[in-house]
Design an enzyme around this catalytic site. Structure first.
Site, PDB file in Angstrom:
ATOM      1  N   ASP A 163      10.079   7.989  -0.813  1.00 53.28           N
ATOM      2  CA  ASP A 163       8.809   7.266  -0.901  1.00 53.28           C
ATOM      3  C   ASP A 163       8.447   6.779   0.506  1.00 53.28           C
ATOM      4  OD1 ASP A 163       6.780   5.786  -2.827  1.00 53.28           O
ATOM      5  OD2 ASP A 163       7.431   4.320  -1.324  1.00 53.28           O
ATOM      6  N   ILE A 164       7.227   7.060   0.966  1.00 54.05           N
ATOM      7  CA  ILE A 164       6.787   6.640   2.299  1.00 54.05           C
ATOM      8  C   ILE A 164       6.632   5.115   2.305  1.00 54.05           C
ATOM      9  CG2 ILE A 164       4.939   6.802   4.015  1.00 54.05           C
ATOM     10  CD1 ILE A 164       4.389   9.616   2.989  1.00 54.05           C
ATOM     11  N   ASN A 223      -3.155   3.729   4.665  1.00 53.12           N
ATOM     12  CA  ASN A 223      -4.490   4.070   4.158  1.00 53.12           C
ATOM     13  C   ASN A 223      -5.502   2.990   4.503  1.00 53.12           C
ATOM     14  OD1 ASN A 223      -4.196   6.631   3.007  1.00 53.12           O
ATOM     15  ND2 ASN A 223      -3.412   5.818   1.075  1.00 53.12           N
ATOM     16  N   ASP A 280      -3.750  11.293   4.107  1.00 47.83           N
ATOM     17  CA  ASP A 280      -3.490  12.678   3.677  1.00 47.83           C
ATOM     18  C   ASP A 280      -2.714  13.448   4.735  1.00 47.83           C
ATOM     19  OD1 ASP A 280      -4.843  12.145   1.351  1.00 47.83           O
ATOM     20  OD2 ASP A 280      -6.701  13.159   1.939  1.00 47.83           O
ATOM     21  N   GLU A 297       2.615   8.975  -2.970  1.00 46.70           N
ATOM     22  CA  GLU A 297       3.351   9.174  -1.716  1.00 46.70           C
ATOM     23  C   GLU A 297       4.826   9.437  -1.957  1.00 46.70           C
ATOM     24  OE1 GLU A 297       3.317   4.665  -2.410  1.00 46.70           O
ATOM     25  OE2 GLU A 297       2.045   6.398  -2.829  1.00 46.70           O
TER      26      GLU A 297
END
Length: 357
Positions: A234-235, A242, A251, A277
């Site tokens: 997971d980022i 964002n 993206d 993500e």
């Protein structure tokens, strides 16, 4: 008186001698005629051994031999009667045989005609040709001369071969076109199938493809010793990326992570987008220890990497990873749940770290 009687006797003897000479000449002629007739009869006997042709020829040969030998009238007449009977009997059998052969030939022609009439096709020109051939076969079946019938059949067979060759060429061309269309459709189906299993943004495998793969791997591991490991990534702080840089940059970060992973995992490992993500890496044959070491190496390399956002700006990011491996009795749900709990622990343990589950 004696002189006159003598002259009369010599005259009568002369007439008798002349008559005898004429009779002998006539017999010679008749003998030649008989032999010629025998030759003609023998020539007319067809080579039909099943009808007794050899016996008839033998009878005629014996008769000719008796004529040549000058046999007495009684045995010669007996031989003549036997030969005549054999020749007439053979002629009758021969006539019946030829009639039956002619009838069989006509039946063959009728079968060919009926077969041609039964042919159906979507090509009008080909259909017309076949029908015309059938009409000519029907006309040929009415011919009385077998030679003409044979010639007609030979001609029609040649015509049919031409028609069949033309049709085969047309069919081959149609088949080639159909194969091309089938290949095109197969390509489209393959492309559609591939697209249905690929995440359109990152080009990683999508959730459906991952579900199929994890189910297959669990079944394979349960039936053999071939286990596998799972990395759930997971980022970190993706929402902040964002909010700060905009969704287009977000993206690009997702694509950057997939490219980063693809350069560092094995070709047989699956990279899939789990959702948002989150990404998952399936590592066939890897143990928990090997997978955990790989996760820590990935995190170190990721933290040291930078990506250009636009001119003069770059961006770096980190991720958290939950690591697990297949255990006996695992199914896809329990395996993913264990990896998810490990990822949750990594997030709440400070992020940018890997946790085993």
């Amino acid at each position: 008186m004696r002189l006159i009687a003598g002259l009369r006797e010599r005259r009568e003897r002369g007439e008798l001698s002349e008559a005898l000479a004429n009779s002998r000449a006539r017999v010679a002629v008749l003998d030649d005629v008989a032999r010629s007739m025998l030759d003609c009869v023998q020539a007319l006997v067809l080579d039909l051994d099943e009808l007794g042709a050899s016996e008839v020829r033998g009878s005629l040969t014996r008769l000719r031999g008796r004529l040549h030998a000058g046999d007495a009238p009684t045995p010669l007449n007996d031989e003549l009667e036997a030969a005549r009977f054999a020749a007439l009997e053979f002629a009758e059998a021969e006539r019946d045989y030829l009639d039956r052969r002619d009838a069989e030939l006509r039946r063959i022609i009728q079968i060919l005609t009926d077969g041609l009439s039964a042919i159906t096709t979507t090509a009008a020109a080909h259909h017309r040709t076949v029908l015309d051939t059938g009409v000519r076969f029907e006309a040929a079946s009415r011919l009385s001369d077998l030679v003409k019938v044979r010639a007609a059949i030979t001609s029609e067979v040649a015509s049919l071969r031409t028609v069949v060759t033309e049709r085969q060429a047309a069919d081959a061309q149609a088949s080639a076109a159909l194969r091309d269309e089938v290949d095109l459709l197969r390509g489209k189906v393959a492309s559609a199938t591939h697209a249905a299993r690929i995440d359109p943004l990152t080009q990683a495998a999508n959730r459906a493809a991952f579900d199929d793969e994890i189910a297959r791997r669990c079944a394979l591991a349960a039936a053999s010793d071939l286990g596998f490991a799972l990395l759930l990534l997971d980022i970190d702080h993706f929402k902040a990326i964002n909010d700060t840089h905009g969704h287009p940059v977000g993206d690009r970060v997702l694509n950057a992570l997939v490219a980063f992973l693809r350069d560092r995992v094995r070709s047989g490992d699956m990279i899939a987008r789990w959702g948002g993500e989150e990404f998952v890496v399936v590592m066939p044959g890897a143990s928990l220890r090997v997978a955990f070491g790989k996760a820590r190496t990935l995190l170190t390399q990721l933290a040291a990497s930078e990506w250009t956002i636009d001119q003069g700006r770059s961006l770096s990011f980190t991720a958290s990873i939950g690591v697990t491996a297949w255990r006996a009795g695992d199914d896809p749900a329990t395996l993913v749940e264990r990896a998810d709990r490990a990822l949750y622990a990594a997030k709440h343990g400070g992020r940018n770290r890997a946790v085993k589950g």
